[in-house]
Design a protein around this motif. Sequence first.
Motif, PDB file in Angstrom:
ATOM      1  N   TRP A  16       4.466  -2.914  13.479  1.00 29.81           N
ATOM      2  CA  TRP A  16       5.317  -2.701  12.142  1.00 29.81           C
ATOM      3  C   TRP A  16       4.450  -2.446  11.087  1.00 29.81           C
ATOM      4  CZ3 TRP A  16       9.910  -1.462  11.823  1.00 29.81           C
ATOM      5  CH2 TRP A  16      11.152  -1.616  12.777  1.00 29.81           C
ATOM      6  N   MET A  17       3.257  -2.934  10.733  1.00 30.81           N
ATOM      7  CA  MET A  17       2.485  -3.059   9.836  1.00 30.81           C
ATOM      8  C   MET A  17       1.843  -1.677   9.496  1.00 30.81           C
ATOM      9  SD  MET A  17       2.889  -5.513   7.992  1.00 30.81           S
ATOM     10  CE  MET A  17       1.729  -5.322   6.773  1.00 30.81           C
ATOM     11  N   VAL A  18       1.408  -1.045  10.755  1.00 30.13           N
ATOM     12  CA  VAL A  18       0.992   0.244  10.886  1.00 30.13           C
ATOM     13  C   VAL A  18       2.010   1.213  10.033  1.00 30.13           C
ATOM     14  CG1 VAL A  18      -0.060   2.107  11.958  1.00 30.13           C
ATOM     15  CG2 VAL A  18      -0.482  -0.018  12.831  1.00 30.13           C
ATOM     16  N   LEU A  19       3.202   0.801  10.752  1.00 28.99           N
ATOM     17  CA  LEU A  19       4.331   1.949  10.178  1.00 28.99           C
ATOM     18  C   LEU A  19       4.406   1.603   8.648  1.00 28.99           C
ATOM     19  CD1 LEU A  19       6.616   3.803  11.199  1.00 28.99           C
ATOM     20  CD2 LEU A  19       8.050   1.614  10.982  1.00 28.99           C
ATOM     21  N   TRP A  20       4.599   0.472   8.111  1.00 28.48           N
ATOM     22  CA  TRP A  20       4.773   0.068   6.814  1.00 28.48           C
ATOM     23  C   TRP A  20       3.931   0.862   6.028  1.00 28.48           C
ATOM     24  CZ3 TRP A  20       9.416   0.041   6.522  1.00 28.48           C
ATOM     25  CH2 TRP A  20      10.193  -0.676   7.301  1.00 28.48           C
ATOM     26  N   VAL A  21       2.401   0.467   6.275  1.00 30.44           N
ATOM     27  CA  VAL A  21       1.172   0.928   5.533  1.00 30.44           C
ATOM     28  C   VAL A  21       1.350   2.412   5.440  1.00 30.44           C
ATOM     29  CG1 VAL A  21      -1.222   1.094   5.163  1.00 30.44           C
ATOM     30  CG2 VAL A  21      -0.136  -1.101   5.908  1.00 30.44           C
ATOM     31  N   PHE A  22       1.757   3.152   6.513  1.00 29.08           N
ATOM     32  CA  PHE A  22       1.527   4.394   6.347  1.00 29.08           C
ATOM     33  C   PHE A  22       2.801   5.006   5.616  1.00 29.08           C
ATOM     34  CE2 PHE A  22       1.861   8.816   8.206  1.00 29.08           C
ATOM     35  CZ  PHE A  22       0.458   9.194   8.756  1.00 29.08           C
ATOM     36  N   LEU A  23       3.849   4.337   5.674  1.00 26.97           N
ATOM     37  CA  LEU A  23       5.144   5.148   5.005  1.00 26.97           C
ATOM     38  C   LEU A  23       4.660   4.950   3.360  1.00 26.97           C
ATOM     39  CD1 LEU A  23       8.290   3.954   6.933  1.00 26.97           C
ATOM     40  CD2 LEU A  23       7.470   6.277   6.466  1.00 26.97           C
ATOM     41  N   PHE A  24       4.395   3.636   3.035  1.00 26.07           N
ATOM     42  CA  PHE A  24       4.218   3.329   1.503  1.00 26.07           C
ATOM     43  C   PHE A  24       2.945   4.201   0.974  1.00 26.07           C
ATOM     44  CE2 PHE A  24       7.208  -0.147   2.486  1.00 26.07           C
ATOM     45  CZ  PHE A  24       7.946  -0.172   1.192  1.00 26.07           C
ATOM     46  N   THR A  25       1.967   4.459   1.762  1.00 24.28           N
ATOM     47  CA  THR A  25       0.973   5.352   1.310  1.00 24.28           C
ATOM     48  C   THR A  25       1.390   6.648   1.145  1.00 24.28           C
ATOM     49  OG1 THR A  25      -0.581   4.069   2.898  1.00 24.28           O
ATOM     50  CG2 THR A  25      -1.388   6.015   1.938  1.00 24.28           C
ATOM     51  N   ILE A  26       2.053   7.221   2.093  1.00 24.59           N
ATOM     52  CA  ILE A  26       2.683   8.516   1.892  1.00 24.59           C
ATOM     53  C   ILE A  26       3.730   8.590   0.615  1.00 24.59           C
ATOM     54  CG2 ILE A  26       4.022  10.232   2.713  1.00 24.59           C
ATOM     55  CD1 ILE A  26       1.451  10.024   4.428  1.00 24.59           C
TER      56      ILE A  26
END
Lengths: 308, 338
Positions: free
Chosen positions: B176-186
Amino acid sequence: MLQTFVQNILNALQWGSFYSLIALGYTLVYGVLLLINFAHGDVVMVGAYIAFFIASLLLGHYSFFPHALPGGVALVLTIILTMILTAAVGVSLERIAYRPLRRKGAHRLYVVITALMCGLILENGNLALLGASRKKFPEMVDKVVYNLGPISVTNLKIAVILAALLVFILLQFIVTRTKIGMAMRAISYDKFAVPLMGIPIDTVIVFTFILGSSMAGLAGILFALSYPILDPYMGLSIGWKAFIAAVVGGIGDIRGAFAGGFILGFVEIMVVAFFPSSYRDLFSFTILLLILTIRPTGLFGVPKTTKI
Amino acid sequence: MKQKLAVPVLLFALLAVVMTLVQFEVIDLYIQTIILFIGINIIISSSLNLVNGHMGEFSCGHAGFIAVGAYVSSVLSVALFAQDRIFGAPLLPPQYTVYAFPVILVIGGLAAAFAGLLVALPSFRTRGDYLAIITIAANYIIITVIINIDKIGGARGFMGMKRVVFAMEDTAAIPWMVLWVFLFTILSIIAIRRFVSSTYGKGIIAIQQDEVAAEIMSVNTNKMKLIAFMLSSGLAGIAGGLYAHVIGYVNPKSFDILKSTEALVMVYLGGMGSITGSILSAVLFTLLLELLRPLQIIKWIVIPLLLIILMQFRPEGIMGNRELVDIFPKLKKFYRFK
């Protein structure tokens, strides 16, 4: 109650003197170059370490120089040598890091970042060379306590306050009354017209760095004498705070740096006297923020008229 | 068509590859953490770039806002979803974590945006280096406030966020953390890019060029500054929330002026006012920090030295104030900076 108050005022004067001495170095360089020399706090730290080594040498702590000098002579020699060597450190920073950038006409803030990086190098270079163990500064002169009724003052405290006052008078004299001071003010006024008038701009800048850094060296010795534990990060927080003091006074103005240093010293000591010490930064910075919000160019700063 | 789809497809592919690699444990936890840090640092550097680069102010207290976001979102998520000494039993069942986590992050960001008012309001009258001091003072003030609140650990720090992350992974076993970091970065890059390139947002570039002239040209400078500072600190707060949940532990000391210096370095390394520059420099800087880790303390001599040398040869940073498409015009076929 009253005597604790007076005692605290004396402490605040001493603490403010350190801030003033360091803030004067910031403000000198800023006044001439409009450069926030963030490495200045670390130059103070370097000054304290230089003083430590010279003092240990002169007091005969090293086996290759076993002639111990008497404390007073050693102190005077240490002060002079430290100021010279610290000035050399400051000037070499200017020559190696800032001058090439200035020549290239880089944006002002890139020079500021370079200054920050120089500070990091000084700190961590020290840490790598000398290790993380703290150094104990040798005691050079005997502590004398003068008792004025219920209030007691040490000779060191008087020396620190006097030193700050003398440095302030000296710098104010140099900047406002002498020819080189006039050149310094001229450079801050118009950097492009000044060389056309035949003023050697680099010499004046080097002179500014000599003045500022030797004052940092002096502050380093006095700090080490008052609080005799040295560590590589000692310049960090006192440097940032002295810079804040310089700005509150109105950066670029000698009187401003002097006053700002004492204001910060007073606020910090008085907060610690009446509240838990962990509130110190909270109160002092809130007060500084309020001062700057009410007077956006500091106490002595004059707002510039901007032309379009 | 090609112009519209190229970047989203590329990003989606990147996300899919990283998620798969993490899911099947091809890359270990250390590399995974570095990837997450790259994302967080991208948010930090591009949000600071909004104020320091595009608006031309000199804010050096960014870490304070990161701290606000980190603490607010950590306290919220621990209070809601984890068994804790201070906050007691979790208030909500763990399967809600997945939905609540982004909301918590955004609340952390909002809190940081309001902390940004501490800087934004004085900035109406105070300019230049005087404003720089206000930002430093704001950083110190925020940290001291956190140290003095004993309920959230004070100087000892605050932990328990790992339990929230585990609760998410128990609900559905994906990283999940990979997903959240990715989404919020974008999301934050899109937000900054859209803001800076919009007609409205050009106001902050006008402020950078000349504040007085901008005001005469009917830019509401106070409002623009307010928006820019709040957006920048809000995004920093989101980065802080992500950082806290990746590490699982926050300490006021880790958000001091040194952290702000790191953020400044990333901005000026990449180039003022260049979004692709900040992304590039965040990636490079994070990798450099990790590559030089074996050097231990020497690392902190080598990195400043490298930066000084870089400044001597390229005083405007890697990208200057240009974007990637300005340097490689052929890329315009694939994406548009508008």
